[in-house]
Design a protein around this motif. Sequence first.
Motif, PDB file in Angstrom:
ATOM      1  N   SER A   2       0.849  -1.187   0.000  1.00 42.02           N
ATOM      2  CA  SER A   2       0.000   0.000   0.000  1.00 42.02           C
ATOM      3  C   SER A   2       0.888   1.241   0.000  1.00 42.02           C
ATOM      4  O   SER A   2       2.026   1.205   0.469  1.00 42.02           O
ATOM      5  N   VAL A   3       0.360   2.314  -0.563  1.00 42.41           N
ATOM      6  CA  VAL A   3       1.101   3.567  -0.603  1.00 42.41           C
ATOM      7  C   VAL A   3       0.287   4.660   0.078  1.00 42.41           C
ATOM      8  O   VAL A   3      -0.934   4.611   0.118  1.00 42.41           O
ATOM      9  N   LEU A  28      -1.200   8.981 -10.536  1.00 42.56           N
ATOM     10  CA  LEU A  28       0.246   8.890 -10.403  1.00 42.56           C
ATOM     11  C   LEU A  28       0.663   7.669 -11.210  1.00 42.56           C
ATOM     12  O   LEU A  28       0.385   6.536 -10.833  1.00 42.56           O
ATOM     13  N   ALA A  29       1.261   7.931 -12.344  1.00 43.51           N
ATOM     14  CA  ALA A  29       1.621   6.862 -13.272  1.00 43.51           C
ATOM     15  C   ALA A  29       3.122   6.589 -13.210  1.00 43.51           C
ATOM     16  O   ALA A  29       3.899   7.427 -12.760  1.00 43.51           O
ATOM     17  N   ASP A  52      -8.467   3.142 -15.222  1.00 43.25           N
ATOM     18  CA  ASP A  52      -8.272   1.947 -16.031  1.00 43.25           C
ATOM     19  C   ASP A  52      -8.563   0.729 -15.158  1.00 43.25           C
ATOM     20  O   ASP A  52      -8.655   0.839 -13.931  1.00 43.25           O
ATOM     21  N   ASP A  53      -8.682  -0.437 -15.771  1.00 41.07           N
ATOM     22  CA  ASP A  53      -9.014  -1.662 -15.041  1.00 41.07           C
ATOM     23  C   ASP A  53      -8.025  -1.987 -13.924  1.00 41.07           C
ATOM     24  O   ASP A  53      -8.402  -2.539 -12.899  1.00 41.07           O
ATOM     25  N   GLU A  68      -1.716   2.564 -10.800  1.00 45.30           N
ATOM     26  CA  GLU A  68      -1.857   1.223 -11.372  1.00 45.30           C
ATOM     27  C   GLU A  68      -1.362   0.187 -10.361  1.00 45.30           C
ATOM     28  O   GLU A  68      -0.232   0.268  -9.895  1.00 45.30           O
ATOM     29  N   ARG A  69      -2.225  -0.757 -10.032  1.00 47.44           N
ATOM     30  CA  ARG A  69      -1.885  -1.803  -9.054  1.00 47.44           C
ATOM     31  C   ARG A  69      -0.579  -2.513  -9.453  1.00 47.44           C
ATOM     32  O   ARG A  69       0.277  -2.769  -8.619  1.00 47.44           O
ATOM     33  N   SER A  70      -0.409  -2.799 -10.731  1.00 50.92           N
ATOM     34  CA  SER A  70       0.778  -3.535 -11.194  1.00 50.92           C
ATOM     35  C   SER A  70       2.052  -2.691 -11.137  1.00 50.92           C
ATOM     36  O   SER A  70       3.147  -3.232 -11.252  1.00 50.92           O
ATOM     37  N   ARG A  71       1.925  -1.386 -10.925  1.00 47.00           N
ATOM     38  CA  ARG A  71       3.107  -0.516 -10.873  1.00 47.00           C
ATOM     39  C   ARG A  71       3.421  -0.025  -9.465  1.00 47.00           C
ATOM     40  O   ARG A  71       4.355   0.749  -9.267  1.00 47.00           O
TER      41      ARG A  71
END
Length: 114
Positions: A2-3, A28-29, A52-53, A68-71
Motif C-alpha cells: 500500500s502507498v 500517479l503513473a 483503467d481496469d 496502477e496496481r501492477s506498478r
Amino acid sequence: MSVSITFTDAAKRALASIVAQSERQLKLAFDTDGCGCLVDGVPALWLVDKADDDDVAVETNFAPVLVERSRLIFFDEAMTIDLKPGTTVFQLKSPGQTLNGHMPLVEVKSGHER
C-alpha cells in the motif's frame, strides 16, 4: 503493497482549481514511454478521464489519486507531492529520495498512455 500520498499546501493550491473545474481524476503513473522497457520509467502526474481496469484509488489529504496496481512496486510506501518552487511543475518525494523532481501535470486520454 500500500502507498500513502500527501500533498503539500502549495501543491493543493496549484491543483485545486484544476480538480474542482474538471470531472477528471489525478493519476500517479509510472511512465515508461520512450524508456526502453517496463522497468525503466519515471513517475508522472496525469489528469485522466476515468480509471483503467488496473487502477486503485489512493486516498490522500487532497483528492483520491489513481495508481496502477501492477506498478505499485515502483513507488515508495510514503510519498509527498509538492510544487517545485517558482514553477508550475510538481515533485514526488519520499522520506529517503526524490522520485521525480520535475513532474508536470499531463492530460491523458483514457485508455491511452502518453
